[in-house]
Motif scaffolding. Structure first.
Motif, PDB file in Angstrom:
ATOM      1  N   ARG B 190      16.516 -54.659   3.665  1.00 59.52           N
ATOM      2  CA  ARG B 190      16.267 -53.232   3.591  1.00 59.52           C
ATOM      3  C   ARG B 190      14.782 -53.022   3.283  1.00 59.52           C
ATOM      4  O   ARG B 190      14.291 -53.468   2.273  1.00 59.52           O
ATOM      5  CB  ARG B 190      17.138 -52.670   2.473  1.00 59.52           C
ATOM      6  CG  ARG B 190      17.266 -51.199   2.491  1.00 59.52           C
ATOM      7  CD  ARG B 190      18.008 -50.733   1.247  1.00 59.52           C
ATOM      8  NE  ARG B 190      17.658 -49.378   0.968  1.00 59.52           N
ATOM      9  CZ  ARG B 190      18.221 -48.328   1.548  1.00 59.52           C
ATOM     10  NH1 ARG B 190      19.193 -48.497   2.432  1.00 59.52           N
ATOM     11  NH2 ARG B 190      17.818 -47.111   1.268  1.00 59.52           N
ATOM     12  N   GLU B 192      11.666 -50.379   2.551  1.00 59.72           N
ATOM     13  CA  GLU B 192      11.523 -49.003   2.069  1.00 59.72           C
ATOM     14  C   GLU B 192      10.068 -48.587   2.033  1.00 59.72           C
ATOM     15  O   GLU B 192       9.176 -49.399   1.811  1.00 59.72           O
ATOM     16  CB  GLU B 192      12.090 -48.899   0.642  1.00 59.72           C
ATOM     17  CG  GLU B 192      13.590 -49.123   0.596  1.00 59.72           C
ATOM     18  CD  GLU B 192      14.203 -48.488  -0.631  1.00 59.72           C
ATOM     19  OE1 GLU B 192      15.176 -47.748  -0.464  1.00 59.72           O
ATOM     20  OE2 GLU B 192      13.713 -48.750  -1.734  1.00 59.72           O
ATOM     21  N   ARG B 636      12.588 -47.429   6.880  1.00 66.81           N
ATOM     22  CA  ARG B 636      13.911 -46.974   7.277  1.00 66.81           C
ATOM     23  C   ARG B 636      13.834 -46.032   8.464  1.00 66.81           C
ATOM     24  O   ARG B 636      14.798 -45.344   8.792  1.00 66.81           O
ATOM     25  CB  ARG B 636      14.599 -46.232   6.112  1.00 66.81           C
ATOM     26  CG  ARG B 636      14.735 -47.022   4.841  1.00 66.81           C
ATOM     27  CD  ARG B 636      15.754 -48.104   4.923  1.00 66.81           C
ATOM     28  NE  ARG B 636      17.103 -47.576   5.104  1.00 66.81           N
ATOM     29  CZ  ARG B 636      18.125 -48.300   5.547  1.00 66.81           C
ATOM     30  NH1 ARG B 636      17.937 -49.551   5.893  1.00 66.81           N
ATOM     31  NH2 ARG B 636      19.312 -47.764   5.664  1.00 66.81           N
ATOM     32  N   HIS B 639      16.588 -45.461  10.836  1.00 67.50           N
ATOM     33  CA  HIS B 639      17.813 -44.887  10.282  1.00 67.50           C
ATOM     34  C   HIS B 639      17.631 -43.422   9.916  1.00 67.50           C
ATOM     35  O   HIS B 639      18.598 -42.703   9.736  1.00 67.50           O
ATOM     36  CB  HIS B 639      18.217 -45.645   9.013  1.00 67.50           C
ATOM     37  CG  HIS B 639      18.286 -47.128   9.211  1.00 67.50           C
ATOM     38  ND1 HIS B 639      19.401 -47.741   9.709  1.00 67.50           N
ATOM     39  CD2 HIS B 639      17.365 -48.093   9.005  1.00 67.50           C
ATOM     40  CE1 HIS B 639      19.167 -49.044   9.780  1.00 67.50           C
ATOM     41  NE2 HIS B 639      17.946 -49.282   9.370  1.00 67.50           N
ATOM     42  N   LEU B 640      16.392 -43.009   9.744  1.00 72.64           N
ATOM     43  CA  LEU B 640      16.154 -41.702   9.163  1.00 72.64           C
ATOM     44  C   LEU B 640      15.609 -40.686  10.162  1.00 72.64           C
ATOM     45  O   LEU B 640      15.270 -39.590   9.771  1.00 72.64           O
ATOM     46  CB  LEU B 640      15.165 -41.841   7.989  1.00 72.64           C
ATOM     47  CG  LEU B 640      15.580 -42.827   6.901  1.00 72.64           C
ATOM     48  CD1 LEU B 640      14.533 -42.894   5.813  1.00 72.64           C
ATOM     49  CD2 LEU B 640      16.913 -42.442   6.307  1.00 72.64           C
ATOM     50  N   PRO B 642      15.317 -37.672  12.298  1.00 74.28           N
ATOM     51  CA  PRO B 642      16.189 -36.500  12.182  1.00 74.28           C
ATOM     52  C   PRO B 642      16.860 -36.135  13.502  1.00 74.28           C
ATOM     53  O   PRO B 642      16.284 -36.294  14.568  1.00 74.28           O
ATOM     54  CB  PRO B 642      15.236 -35.389  11.736  1.00 74.28           C
ATOM     55  CG  PRO B 642      13.892 -35.843  12.125  1.00 74.28           C
ATOM     56  CD  PRO B 642      13.904 -37.335  12.166  1.00 74.28           C
ATOM     57  N   ILE B 643      18.070 -35.657  13.392  1.00 70.85           N
ATOM     58  CA  ILE B 643      18.829 -35.136  14.525  1.00 70.85           C
ATOM     59  C   ILE B 643      19.096 -33.671  14.249  1.00 70.85           C
ATOM     60  O   ILE B 643      19.421 -33.295  13.128  1.00 70.85           O
ATOM     61  CB  ILE B 643      20.180 -35.881  14.639  1.00 70.85           C
ATOM     62  CG1 ILE B 643      19.934 -37.332  15.036  1.00 70.85           C
ATOM     63  CG2 ILE B 643      21.083 -35.214  15.658  1.00 70.85           C
ATOM     64  CD1 ILE B 643      21.201 -38.158  15.046  1.00 70.85           C
ATOM     65  N   ARG B 645      21.525 -30.626  14.892  1.00 70.35           N
ATOM     66  CA  ARG B 645      22.920 -30.442  15.306  1.00 70.35           C
ATOM     67  C   ARG B 645      23.233 -28.963  15.343  1.00 70.35           C
ATOM     68  O   ARG B 645      22.813 -28.212  14.457  1.00 70.35           O
ATOM     69  CB  ARG B 645      23.865 -31.103  14.294  1.00 70.35           C
ATOM     70  CG  ARG B 645      23.697 -32.606  14.169  1.00 70.35           C
ATOM     71  CD  ARG B 645      24.568 -33.085  13.005  1.00 70.35           C
ATOM     72  NE  ARG B 645      24.717 -34.525  12.968  1.00 70.35           N
ATOM     73  CZ  ARG B 645      23.872 -35.358  12.385  1.00 70.35           C
ATOM     74  NH1 ARG B 645      22.796 -34.886  11.806  1.00 70.35           N
ATOM     75  NH2 ARG B 645      24.105 -36.652  12.380  1.00 70.35           N
TER      76      ARG B 645
ATOM     77  N   HIS C 170      11.350 -36.561   5.129  1.00 64.78           N
ATOM     78  CA  HIS C 170      12.043 -37.318   6.183  1.00 64.78           C
ATOM     79  C   HIS C 170      11.953 -36.574   7.508  1.00 64.78           C
ATOM     80  O   HIS C 170      12.918 -36.470   8.261  1.00 64.78           O
ATOM     81  CB  HIS C 170      13.516 -37.558   5.798  1.00 64.78           C
ATOM     82  CG  HIS C 170      13.647 -38.409   4.575  1.00 64.78           C
ATOM     83  ND1 HIS C 170      13.261 -39.729   4.562  1.00 64.78           N
ATOM     84  CD2 HIS C 170      14.088 -38.125   3.337  1.00 64.78           C
ATOM     85  CE1 HIS C 170      13.475 -40.223   3.355  1.00 64.78           C
ATOM     86  NE2 HIS C 170      13.967 -39.284   2.586  1.00 64.78           N
ATOM     87  N   GLN C 193      21.939 -31.683   7.863  1.00 67.50           N
ATOM     88  CA  GLN C 193      22.716 -32.906   7.713  1.00 67.50           C
ATOM     89  C   GLN C 193      21.830 -34.143   7.766  1.00 67.50           C
ATOM     90  O   GLN C 193      22.010 -35.091   6.995  1.00 67.50           O
ATOM     91  CB  GLN C 193      23.804 -32.990   8.782  1.00 67.50           C
ATOM     92  CG  GLN C 193      24.706 -34.200   8.598  1.00 67.50           C
ATOM     93  CD  GLN C 193      25.850 -34.239   9.583  1.00 67.50           C
ATOM     94  OE1 GLN C 193      26.253 -33.212  10.131  1.00 67.50           O
ATOM     95  NE2 GLN C 193      26.383 -35.413   9.820  1.00 67.50           N
ATOM     96  N   SER C 194      20.838 -34.145   8.655  1.00 71.44           N
ATOM     97  CA  SER C 194      19.918 -35.285   8.726  1.00 71.44           C
ATOM     98  C   SER C 194      19.185 -35.477   7.415  1.00 71.44           C
ATOM     99  O   SER C 194      19.038 -36.604   6.936  1.00 71.44           O
ATOM    100  CB  SER C 194      18.898 -35.077   9.848  1.00 71.44           C
ATOM    101  OG  SER C 194      19.442 -35.391  11.100  1.00 71.44           O
ATOM    102  N   GLU C 197      21.600 -36.864   4.698  1.00 72.21           N
ATOM    103  CA  GLU C 197      21.917 -38.284   4.880  1.00 72.21           C
ATOM    104  C   GLU C 197      20.703 -39.165   4.598  1.00 72.21           C
ATOM    105  O   GLU C 197      20.832 -40.250   4.042  1.00 72.21           O
ATOM    106  CB  GLU C 197      22.456 -38.517   6.296  1.00 72.21           C
ATOM    107  CG  GLU C 197      23.820 -37.891   6.484  1.00 72.21           C
ATOM    108  CD  GLU C 197      24.336 -37.974   7.907  1.00 72.21           C
ATOM    109  OE1 GLU C 197      23.541 -38.193   8.839  1.00 72.21           O
ATOM    110  OE2 GLU C 197      25.548 -37.811   8.086  1.00 72.21           O
ATOM    111  N   ALA C 198      19.518 -38.694   4.959  1.00 75.08           N
ATOM    112  CA  ALA C 198      18.316 -39.477   4.689  1.00 75.08           C
ATOM    113  C   ALA C 198      18.083 -39.616   3.183  1.00 75.08           C
ATOM    114  O   ALA C 198      17.737 -40.682   2.687  1.00 75.08           O
ATOM    115  CB  ALA C 198      17.101 -38.830   5.346  1.00 75.08           C
ATOM    116  N   ASP C 201      20.408 -42.050   1.736  1.00 76.95           N
ATOM    117  CA  ASP C 201      20.029 -43.407   2.131  1.00 76.95           C
ATOM    118  C   ASP C 201      18.943 -43.967   1.224  1.00 76.95           C
ATOM    119  O   ASP C 201      19.099 -45.013   0.616  1.00 76.95           O
ATOM    120  CB  ASP C 201      19.559 -43.397   3.590  1.00 76.95           C
ATOM    121  CG  ASP C 201      19.152 -44.778   4.062  1.00 76.95           C
ATOM    122  OD1 ASP C 201      18.041 -45.234   3.692  1.00 76.95           O
ATOM    123  OD2 ASP C 201      19.931 -45.411   4.783  1.00 76.95           O
ATOM    124  N   VAL C 202      17.806 -43.265   1.111  1.00 76.77           N
ATOM    125  CA  VAL C 202      16.730 -43.818   0.276  1.00 76.77           C
ATOM    126  C   VAL C 202      17.068 -43.718  -1.198  1.00 76.77           C
ATOM    127  O   VAL C 202      16.506 -44.431  -2.021  1.00 76.77           O
ATOM    128  CB  VAL C 202      15.367 -43.132   0.531  1.00 76.77           C
ATOM    129  CG1 VAL C 202      14.951 -43.298   1.968  1.00 76.77           C
ATOM    130  CG2 VAL C 202      15.386 -41.678   0.120  1.00 76.77           C
TER     131      VAL C 202
END
Lengths: 86, 1015, 224
Positions: B190, B192, B636, B639-640, B642-643, B645, C170, C193-194, C197-198, C201-202
């Motif tokens: 991981r 960071e 990360r 993984h991070l 942004p999306i 929605r 983020h 939501q992003s 979740e971010a 995570d961190v």
């Protein structure tokens, strides 16, 4: 890598928070010739020293402001309303 | 199995407190190489209690050991094989500066063994050697490669072309050091990113850095202290030299090691101090951004001031076979003794040119190593105590000499010494350790990044970076060698200056402190003088590169690869610069007649032509200062990301939709079968989530003025309750978007645009308002409102049951808009028709998204209402010939070229792009976007293929689909104007080489008169 | 089914379902009472950090030259606010984002009344309660989450209690209000939501847990 730019509202932030939108110059009147108006759209002046630029704080307060940037020194940021228009 | 990430600064366990029961707990030291005491420094006393494995063989170590010191103590002398010649390499600087100690630990390649603390069970493997690091078959390169021309990899193995791939693979296999672990042992690592904002960031915790921290803390500043070593103290952590004349009287009379400890104790635990150990500052960027790496963490530090106290490293000595295992730097040897209590060898020869080198010799003797000789480049020996001691101990000291070659059979056996010009060898001395104590060169990486290439400082005989930008300071050895007292004072004063935001104090060194003599090495004759060990570049190869014309240090570096290896120039930058100065004729760039000859004739030994060096800058240092893994740079991020929605996103997921990305948005592509979804719309009733659209409301006194100055359409006559389509043009008159303008209530206009550009639209509208000084209420409703489109012939019948206003054709005709309620939720309703069927856009507060979607589907069940996705929407719009700006048009599209024509009156003085809009008509058009159809049964081309006319490319297909409604392929194409009239035929080239013929349509393929929309 | 009252959902409704959160209805909103379990959440609030969804609170944006004067109808202190500061009561907060933009945060269900109070204002009034998410980051180790999330200097001496700034976390744009016991983040709905979740995570390193309003109900001031 990123340098810091001062937003007149938010203070010093990473330059990645901003969008750069080019040089700021007074728009030619619509009665000017096509050549003059086209040059305004397509050509900016590129010189050493001070230049007025438009910046937008897209990741912050989302306001437009002007920066007087001397490419040899530190930039100076201010609102449009504080600019002395001709 | 990574670097330990404890936040507390780590003092080695041995200091004062002994781990376990003290000496000899656990395994015995069988090699006789461990010390538990030393006359002038404190050494670790923990027992051998950690077991590791080196190429399968078990080794015992102390918990305080690094992997390198543990291996060395166990008798390992060959750590790796060099990258090109596969020559054996051993411990050299013992500090992680170069590439000699790169090993694979627990599947992690290229770990610097001298920078990694041991851990129980570590599995360590050598790299770049087969079958073993002791017997490497690739060592044949050592004999063969010198036969190849300099820079052969640029010039050879390109022809014959058929063999090139074979050579490529061969060279690729041979290149590089470690192997990436593809079996996935390390995928769970991981990484960071962390941000820090101290007042002052100090890089380097030697005496200057510590003193600067002390001063800054006294001024109430927040300090972040970074050091890449495993303990604080810098070069003092293992130094026996006694401190004199220090401003802090408490530190005088102690060894530098003890003084450093006391200094550390005085600041540790301070509330405003944060210490990061084992953290390497890899870059210094504008506005005091320091990027530092600690194992799996990347720190981005924005400081008000940065103090660079990165110190210095031993000077590189260039002579024949200077890369053999057994040749070590002075500080490397002192670290072995002082930090790890390891005896560096049985018999040592020390090469030096200054007084401090004698301290190293003395320290060796204290560790039980026999000093066979001291070789001093100075003719006149210094009259210091140590020299007398050595004389008394019958240690020979040879003045006016230097080492000529290291003689080895895999490891060192003896050295040959002789005159400074390298011409006359005097003797050969047998030894297993050659110690290079020939001065120090500053670690300039960060300073160079802050300012520019290092320049030769004549007075101090080192490279320096001067005139640092505001906010960046330098303190300590990095400004030149100095005594503890000197470095302490300099660090203290710089700490004060940084705390107050003042200019840096001038750096001072007195004559006795400066190491004034350069070693005579570059000049001497011989073979296999390694300049850059990381990249296996010998002096002869470098000279040949210069002879080929690469005589500027920057191009020389890039052509020959010197300074481009894992050391990043830390070891060899000075040697490279001196070589470039030496081997190019004074300023003319021509190579000197013969290396070694002309210079010896012109200069006094030990003091080469300073003027030449002054003209040559060292190569600019570029980030990263030390090798850094891609993982830690990425953090990360993957993984991070942004999306975006819509409010109903999860319901689409539950319904089994597939998604595609539109910028950051995730949009439902289809719920299974797009062709069927198209039919659903054409035959009856369907619903789609179109929340990704941009939505704005403009009100206030100047609302109409804003719209009319921004959009080329006319809106003054737009009645309340009516909507109109408009294109959006850029300031150059080109098409950059389109949308619907609705006059919702008197003076309030509502604009909705396609998803593609609505983020940019936001800033654009803000600009128009700012620039034209308009008084408007501009509200971005894109997040506030969700939207769906209900469409199909049964749409009216279905919606009338839900909506509380009259939706009949008379009351709510095509292109009407209004406000209403559905299930107590306020909605905005728009009768549009972009699918070609009766259709209604319903915009409602996003928080009702899930509830209202469920409600629609529930109430729509008896009407057979189903959802459809963006792919079906694309087909539907294509059947109507609707184009999407940016996809079906490209940058140079004029509005009328897209079939969207309108006049621009002279009274629209402020219209965006006005200067150009009139021009398009006048100049005529080169290209048009036109709808076309294919014959039934013809293959459907993919998007983007070209259109040909007599073999020339005249356009491309922007969108192509099978139309289930019409039973043949349709599409939009951008094509030359002369082929764009209705009825024209053109040829589309498919990827497999076939051609398919298309016919231009006059209007939409489906319902060209829009009858179904207005019913 | 006409006349039925439809529920308002938080932008992280999907996360609730995935984590099995225990939800309740508050002022017409479907919101989590607790996400993991009450005991663990309370301990995390005391010892580590929690991330609480307050997306149901009222958020009204006032924009115009007279924004401060219009906001003063809610709280008279708004007139004195310099940009990047706020005035708060336990239940309501007014953030001065720029010299012409104020955001009013209020208890769940009260946003309609706030809009009503502002009727007749010369500024533009926008009810953003559904278009903006709201997350409260609380707990003694919340700074360790922030320092892994934001490239802006949010040091407590530079951005003190009461500060209201806009920045990116983020890569999601959000406003941030700092109170004595929480940093309140306000991202746009589509990104919420992003961001959530971010942060989780961190935040795993300092022990961040998702939590519900039973652990930390919305409030902006400890009183005073």
């Amino acid at each position: 890598m990123s340098f810091l730019l001062t937003c007149p509202n938010c203070g010093r932030r990473e330059v990645e928070e901003f969008s750069f939108r080019g040089q700021y110059r007074p728009r030619p009147a619509h009665v000017e010739s096509f050549e003059v108006r086209a040059n305004y759209v397509f050509f900016e002046t590129d010189h050493e020293g001070k230049r007025l630029e438009r910046w937008y704080h897209s990741s912050g307060c989302r306001r437009w402001f002007l920066v007087e940037r001397d490419n040899n020194a530190d930039p100076r940021s201010f609102w449009f309303s504080d600019l002395d228009r001709p | 199995m990574n670097v330990r990430n404890d936040d507390s600064p780590h003092l080695p366990a041995r200091r004062g407190a002994v781990s376990g029961r003290g000496e000899r707990a656990g395994e015995l030291d069988l090699t006789g190489s461990r010390l538990t005491e030393h006359p002038s420094v404190q050494v670790p006393r923990d027992g051998l209690s950690v077991t590791l494995f080196w190429n399968g063989k078990p080794i015992v170590a102390r918990p305080s050991d690094t992997v390198a010191s543990a291996l060395y103590a166990a008798g390992v002398r060959i750590f790796s094989r060099s990258v090109k010649y596969h020559r054996p390499r051993g411990l050299f600087d013992n500090q992680g500066l170069g590439s000699e100690t790169l090993v694979t630990i627990d599947h992690e390649p290229n770990v610097r063994a001298d920078r990694r603390r041991v851990e129980e069970g570590m599995w360590i493997e050598a790299q770049n050697a087969w079958p073993s690091v002791d017997f490497d078959l690739m060592a044949v390169n050592d004999a063969l490669l010198p036969l190849l021309p300099n820079g052969f990899h640029y010039k050879m193995f390109h022809k014959p072309r058929w063999a090139r791939r074979f050579f490529d693979r061969l060279i690729r296999r041979a290149a590089g050091l470690g192997t990436i672990d593809t079996a996935g042992h390390r995928t769970e690592t991981r990484y960071e990113k962390r941000y820090r904002f101290p007042d002052i960031c100090i890089v380097g915790a030697g005496p200057a850095g510590l003193a600067a921290a002390r001063a800054a803390l006294a001024h109430n500043r927040r300090v972040l202290l970074i050091d890449d070593d495993l303990q604080l103290g810098g070069h003092c952590a293992y130094s026996p030299v006694i401190v004199n004349d220090c401003d802090d009287r408490d530190l005088c009379g102690l060894s530098e090691q003890m003084a450093a400890l006391r200094l550390i104790d005085s600041i540790l635990g301070h509330a405003n101090l944060e210490v990061l150990l084992q953290t390497t500052a890899v870059g210094l960027y504008e506005d005091n951004l320091v990027v530092a790496e600690r194992g799996t963490e990347l720190f981005k530090v924005r400081a008000d001031s940065v103090i660079v106290a990165t110190g210095a490293s031993d000077r590189h000595l260039v002579f024949a076979d200077n890369d053999r295992p057994g040749v070590m730097m002075a500080r490397g040897v002192e670290r072995l003794i002082g930090l790890h209590g390891v005896k560096p060898g049985r018999r040592a020869v020390v090469v030096t040119c200054h007084d401090r080198g004698y301290e190293t010799a003395q320290m060796l003797r204290g560790a039980g190593t026999r000093v066979a000789a001291v070789v001093d480049a100075r003719v006149k020996l210094p009259s210091i105590q140590i020299v007398s001691d050595l004389h008394n101990a019958r240690v020979p000291i040879y003045g006016g000499e230097t080492v000529h070659s290291a003689n080895a059979h895999r490891t060192l056996r003896s050295v040959t010494t002789g005159d400074l010009a390298g011409l006359q060898a005097n003797r050969t001395i047998s030894c297993d350790l050659l110690v290079l104590a020939v001065g120090f060169k500053p670690t300039l990486g960060l300073l160079s990044m802050a300012k520019g290439p290092p320049r030769w400082h004549d007075e101090r005989q080192i490279f320096t970076v001067d005139e640092l930008p505001r906010g960046v300071y330098a303190a300590g050895d990095v400004n030149g060698y100095g005594s503890f007292a000197r470095l302490y004072r300099e660090g203290w004063e710089v700490g004060i200056a940084a705390s107050r935001g003042q200019a840096s104090p001038v750096s001072v060194r007195e004559g006795s402190e400066m190491i004034m003599v350069l070693p005579a090495d570059i000049e001497s004759r011989g073979e296999k003088h390694f300049i850059c060990k990381c990249m296996d570049i010998t002096r002869a190869e470098a000279h040949r590169s210069i002879a080929e014309g690469f005589d500027q240090v920057e191009t020389l570096k890039r052509y020959s690869n010197m300074e481009m290896g894992p050391c990043r120039g830390k070891t060899c930058y000075e040697a490279v610069a001196r070589l470039a100065a030496r081997d190019t004729d004074q300023g003319t760039g021509r190579p000197a007649a013969e290396p070694g000859m002309s210079s010896a004739a012109h200069s006094s030994p030990g003091r080469p032509a300073d003027r030449t060096l002054a003209e040559v800058a060292a190569a600019l240092f570029q980030p990263p200062c030390a090798p850094i893994s891609l993982g830690v740079l990425a953090g990360r991020s993957r993984h991070l990301a942004p999306i975006r929605r819509t409010a109903m996103h999860d319901l689409h997921v539950q319904a089994g939709a597939t998604f595609f990305g539109m910028g950051e948005w995730q949009c439902p592509h289809s719920y299974g079968d797009p062709q069927k979804e198209v039919q659903m719309v054409r035959e009856g009733l369907a619903i789609i989530d179109v929340s990704t659209m941009g939505k704005w409301e403009i009100g206030g006194p100047d609302a109409l003025a804003l719209i009319e100055s921004a959009l080329p359409g006319r809106f003054g006559d737009l009645a309340v309750g009516v909507m109109r389509h408009s294109t959006i043009c850029g300031k150059d008159g080109r098409l950059c978007g389109d949308g619907m303008i609705s006059h919702l209530t008197a003076g309030r206009y509502y604009i909705s645009t396609t998803t593609g550009n609505h983020s940019a639209m936001d800033s654009l509208v803000e600009w128009w308002i700012t620039d034209r000084g308009l008084d408007v209420h501009y509200r971005n409703l894109s997040s506030v409102l969700a939207s769906v489109h209900v469409t199909g012939q049964r749409a009216l019948e279905f919606l009338q049951e839900l909506v509380d206003i009259d939706l009949s054709n008379q009351a709510f005709s095509h292109l009407s808009c209004g406000q209403a309620m559905i299930a107590n939720v306020p909605i905005r309703l728009f009768r549009t028709g972009f699918t070609g069927e009766l259709g209604y856009d319903i915009h409602f507060p996003a928080e009702y998204g899930e509830s209202l979607w469920h409600y629609f589907l529930e109430r729509g069940e008896p009407h057979d209402l189903k959802p459809f996705g963006m792919e079906a929407l694309r087909i539907l719009m294509l059947e109507k010939g609707h184009l999407i700006p940016g996809i079906d048009t490209d940058g140079p599209a004029a509005p009328c070229a897209a079939g969207v024509g309108f006049p621009v009156g002279d009274d629209r003085a402020h219209l965006v792009g006005k200067a150009f809009l009139g021009q398009f008509e006048a100049r005529g058009l080169d290209n048009n976007t036109v709808p076309y159809k294919l014959a039934p049964g013809a293959p459907i081309p993919p998007d983007g293929v070209v259109i040909l006319d007599s073999g020339a490319i005249v356009g491309r297909v922007t969108c192509s689909r099978m139309s289930p409604t019409l039973g043949h392929g349709i599409g939009l194409a951008r094509v030359a104007a002369r082929l764009s009239a209705p009825g024209c035929h053109f040829s589309i080239r498919l990827p497999d080489g076939r051609d398919v013929e298309a016919e231009v349509l006059a209007g939409a393929a489906y319902d060209p008169d829009g009858v179904r929309l207005r019913a | 089914m006409s006349g039925a009252r439809l529920l308002k959902k938080s932008p992280i409704a999907a996360v609730y379902r995935r984590l099995g959160a225990d939800c309740v209805e508050v002022a017409g909103w479907h919101i989590a009472r607790h996400v993991v379990d009450l005991e663990r959440e309370r301990r995390a609030l005391r010892e580590a950090a929690v991330l609480v969804d307050w997306s149901h609170i009222g958020k009204v944006l006032i924009r115009g030259k007279s924004a401060a004067r219009d906001a003063a109808k809610i709280d008279s202190r708004a007139l004195q606010l310099a940009p990047l500061t706020s005035c708060r009561t336990a239940k309501t907060a007014i953030l001065a984002l720029t010299r012409d933009e104020m955001m009013v945060l209020s208890p769940p269900g009260s946003d309609a009344a706030i809009v009503q109070t502002l009727d007749g204002a010369t500024s533009s009034v926008l009810n953003q309660s559904g278009g903006t998410g709201c997350f409260a980051l609380a707990g003694p180790r919340r700074d360790e989450v922030i320092e892994r999330s934001c490239a802006t200097n949010l040091r407590r001496d530079r951005v003190p209690i009461g500060a209201a700034v806009q920045t990116t976390m983020h890569r999601v744009h959000c406003a941030l209000l700092r109170t004595a016991d929480a940093d309140i983040l306000l991202p746009a709905r589509e990104y919420a939501q992003s961001l959530y979740e971010a942060l989780l995570d961190v935040g795993s390193s300092p022990g961040l847990l998702p939590a519900g309003i039973a652990t930390l109900p919305p409030r902006f001031d400890l009183g005073g």
